[in-house]
Design an enzyme around this catalytic site. Structure first.
Site, PDB file in Angstrom:
ATOM      1  N   ASP A   1     -16.830 -25.193  35.474  1.00 19.45           N
ATOM      2  CA  ASP A   1     -16.878 -25.692  34.103  1.00 19.45           C
ATOM      3  C   ASP A   1     -15.671 -26.603  33.866  1.00 19.45           C
ATOM      4  O   ASP A   1     -14.525 -26.146  33.832  1.00 19.45           O
ATOM      5  CB  ASP A   1     -16.852 -24.492  33.145  1.00 19.45           C
ATOM      6  CG  ASP A   1     -16.952 -24.894  31.681  1.00 19.45           C
ATOM      7  OD1 ASP A   1     -16.799 -26.089  31.377  1.00 19.45           O
ATOM      8  OD2 ASP A   1     -17.169 -24.003  30.838  1.00 19.45           O
ATOM      9  N   VAL A   2     -15.931 -27.913  33.714  1.00 17.86           N
ATOM     10  CA  VAL A   2     -14.860 -28.902  33.560  1.00 17.86           C
ATOM     11  C   VAL A   2     -14.947 -29.528  32.171  1.00 17.86           C
ATOM     12  O   VAL A   2     -15.885 -30.265  31.873  1.00 17.86           O
ATOM     13  CB  VAL A   2     -14.961 -29.994  34.648  1.00 17.86           C
ATOM     14  CG1 VAL A   2     -13.858 -31.031  34.470  1.00 17.86           C
ATOM     15  CG2 VAL A   2     -14.893 -29.373  36.032  1.00 17.86           C
ATOM     16  N   GLU A   3     -13.945 -29.250  31.320  1.00 20.73           N
ATOM     17  CA  GLU A   3     -13.961 -29.754  29.942  1.00 20.73           C
ATOM     18  C   GLU A   3     -12.595 -30.279  29.502  1.00 20.73           C
ATOM     19  O   GLU A   3     -12.110 -29.954  28.421  1.00 20.73           O
ATOM     20  CB  GLU A   3     -14.398 -28.645  28.979  1.00 20.73           C
ATOM     21  CG  GLU A   3     -15.744 -28.014  29.294  1.00 20.73           C
ATOM     22  CD  GLU A   3     -16.119 -26.935  28.287  1.00 20.73           C
ATOM     23  OE1 GLU A   3     -15.941 -27.166  27.074  1.00 20.73           O
ATOM     24  OE2 GLU A   3     -16.580 -25.855  28.716  1.00 20.73           O
ATOM     25  N   PRO A   4     -11.931 -31.116  30.291  1.00 22.71           N
ATOM     26  CA  PRO A   4     -10.592 -31.588  29.909  1.00 22.71           C
ATOM     27  C   PRO A   4     -10.649 -32.681  28.840  1.00 22.71           C
ATOM     28  O   PRO A   4     -11.621 -33.431  28.747  1.00 22.71           O
ATOM     29  CB  PRO A   4     -10.040 -32.149  31.215  1.00 22.71           C
ATOM     30  CG  PRO A   4     -11.260 -32.659  31.923  1.00 22.71           C
ATOM     31  CD  PRO A   4     -12.353 -31.679  31.585  1.00 22.71           C
TER      32      PRO A   4
END
Length: 533
Positions: A418-421
């Protein structure tokens, strides 16, 4: 004198009758249809085509040669060629033309293969109940037929070498038309039409040639002085379909652009409006268009689709308040309220898959993960684990932390990153390159440990801003998109998180609702090929 007078009377009577006869003839001719007085030549050319011969043997039939050295309308049979221009070319030049044509065909074959792959992806994840499926499937069949035809021509031309004797011959068929009239096709000009060799100020009816407000040529069919269907060519490409009174594209139509891009669907006022699909060499967009802009695919939610949820500690409450999950009661009862959704029937869907948050960074664990994982498997749910990526610590350490604290049993779904930067976080960690290198590292380590390719979870905004910078990730890994709108994400994906505020019987509060990109057969195939062995 009487005889003279009698002669004069007879002469006058004869002249009067002659004048009346001439006037009558003139009136008759005036009101007779022009086709009754104007005729084609008795002998006309009705069909012709050119033949490419190799060492005296006919191998290919074609219409003419374009200025780009392409054999126009070439085929192994002459059945579909109506008229072929007379061609004069030396054998040396003909060899050069054939070589260029071979190169063109090979490129066309690659293009067709790429387009078929794009359409195949769509067709495998949709069915006849989805809007536009039949139209897209029909075009897919058309491309497949062309691909086969191109392959046959390539095979036919493969016999030609530098020493092959090449020549062109022309076949012409004639017909004695006798007293047949001219064709009824009209040409619009100067506020009227030319038809049968005569300018008439009358309503346009039948087949004709005209131009639109921009001077582009239109060939079409008119009814009650209005064009209803036709073909228009301009500098951008060729449109074929329905028109409105202003000669703008309206209704159903297709547009073949000069760069090879193809669109088919609904038009209003000369712009794409409503459902349609655009197909290029490496992309396909199928869904809703508004004033020429692609909005996305608006799917219909039915009980036939495959729905799932993703959960974390928040589904068990906040602070000291604890809420259990009743796994034997799970049913999706609400798809969320952040956007409009085209729901067919009542929302009461089974949960087909569950993802559970396991870890975050290198120090945060979901304290409910182990219990939820065991209960999900016990109740027969397809389940998997996900890791929330941190931009502050190394990807290697995060991958090992996730592996150490998660379960990967036979039959489990592939793990998820899960990548949410935020943009600031990406800049702080070193930019896009550093971010994607970290993603690749995490994916590689987890893949080596589990034996399956992990899934990448990102937002539609992330896709639009950053993902094109990592085409290998976009190509090699399944993508899970979060997009809380009425339109499906514009990317090849495996899951779509369509809302964060859905409701599930058996779980307290809001729940993330997801839909699998495809129907039961596609989901079964995904489970067989992508789950942990």
């Amino acid at each position: 004198m009487k005889d003279y007078i009698l002669i004069k009377k007879k002469t006058a009577f004869g002249c009067s009758m002659a004048a009346i006869t001439l006037m009558t003839a003139a009136v008759v001719l005036m009101f007779r249809h022009p086709s009754e007085t104007r005729h084609k030549p008795a002998i006309v050319e009705t069909m012709s085509y050119n033949i490419l011969k190799a060492n005296g043997k006919s191998i290919l039939f074609f219409r003419d040669i374009t200025k780009d050295s392409i054999l126009r309308d070439a085929d192994i049979k002459p059945d579909n060629i109506r008229y072929g221009s007379k061609i004069t070319v030396s054998e040396k030049d003909l060899h050069s033309i054939v070589k260029r044509y071979k190169a063109f065909l090979k490129d066309r074959q690659i293009e067709l293969t790429e387009k078929e792959a794009e359409m195949d992806y769509f067709i495998k994840r949709h069915n006849v109940r989805d809007e536009g499926f039949d139209m897209i499937a029909k075009h897919y069949d058309k491309l497949s037929e062309e691909s086969i035809a191109v392959g046959k021509i390539i095979n036919t031309l493969s016999v030609i070498t530098d020493s092959t004797r090449l020549e062109i011959s022309r076949i012409v068929s004639h017909e004695d038309t006798g007293r047949k009239p001219y064709s009824g096709i009209f040409v619009e000009t100067d506020g009227g039409i030319w038809r049968y060799g005569t300018w008439l100020r009358t309503k346009r009816e039948g087949k004709g040639i005209s131009h639109d407000g921009k001077g582009n040529l239109i060939c079409g069919t008119w009814n009650a002085d209005t064009i209803v269907e036709g073909r228009r060519t301009d500098g951008k490409g060729t449109y074929h379909g329905h028109f409105n009174k202003e000669k703008e594209a309206e209704g159903h139509g297709s547009f073949a652009a000069a760069d090879g891009t193809y669109y088919e669907g609904r038009w209003v006022g000369g712009l794409r409006n409503g459902f349609g699909f655009e197909l290029g060499r490496s992309h396909m967009k199928a869904g809703e268009w508004m004033n020429g802009v692609y909005k996305g695919e608006r799917i219909s939610y039915t009980s036939e689709r495959i729905y799932g949820i993703d959960i974390s500690r928040y589904q068990h409450g906040k602070g000291r308040k604890y809420y259990p999950i009743y796994w034997n009661r799970l049913r999706i009862t609400d798809l969320g309220r952040l956007s409009k959704k085209n729901v067919s029937g009542v929302v009461n869907y089974p949960v087909s898959f569950v993802y559970i948050k396991s870890t975050e960074g290198i120090s945060i664990r979901n304290r409910y993960y182990a219990a939820d994982y065991k209960q999900a498997r016990k109740h027969g749910f397809h389940c998997g684990a996900y890791h929330f990526f941190s931009t502050k610590t190394s990807a290697t350490a995060q991958a090992r932390y996730f592996i150490r604290n998660s379960f990967f049993k036979k039959g489990d779904l592939p793990p998820v990153l899960d990548v949410e930067p935020t943009h600031k976080q990406i800049v702080k960690m070193g930019g896009e390159t550093a971010l994607f290198n970290a993603i690749r590292t995490w994916m590689r380590i987890v893949r080596q440990h589990t034996g399956v390719k992990p899934v990448l979870y990102v937002s539609q905004n992330f896709v639009n801003k950053y993902l094109n910078a990592a085409p290998d990730i976009k190509k090699d890994y399944n993508i899970w998109i979060a997009r809380y709108g009425e339109y499906k994400p514009d990317i090849k994906l495996i899951y779509w998180q369509l809302s964060p505020d859905g409701r599930v019987n058996g779980i307290h509060g809001d729940v993330d609702i997801n839909v699998f990109n495809g129907y039961e057969d596609s989901f079964d195939s995904f489970i067989k090929t992508e789950r942990i062995k």
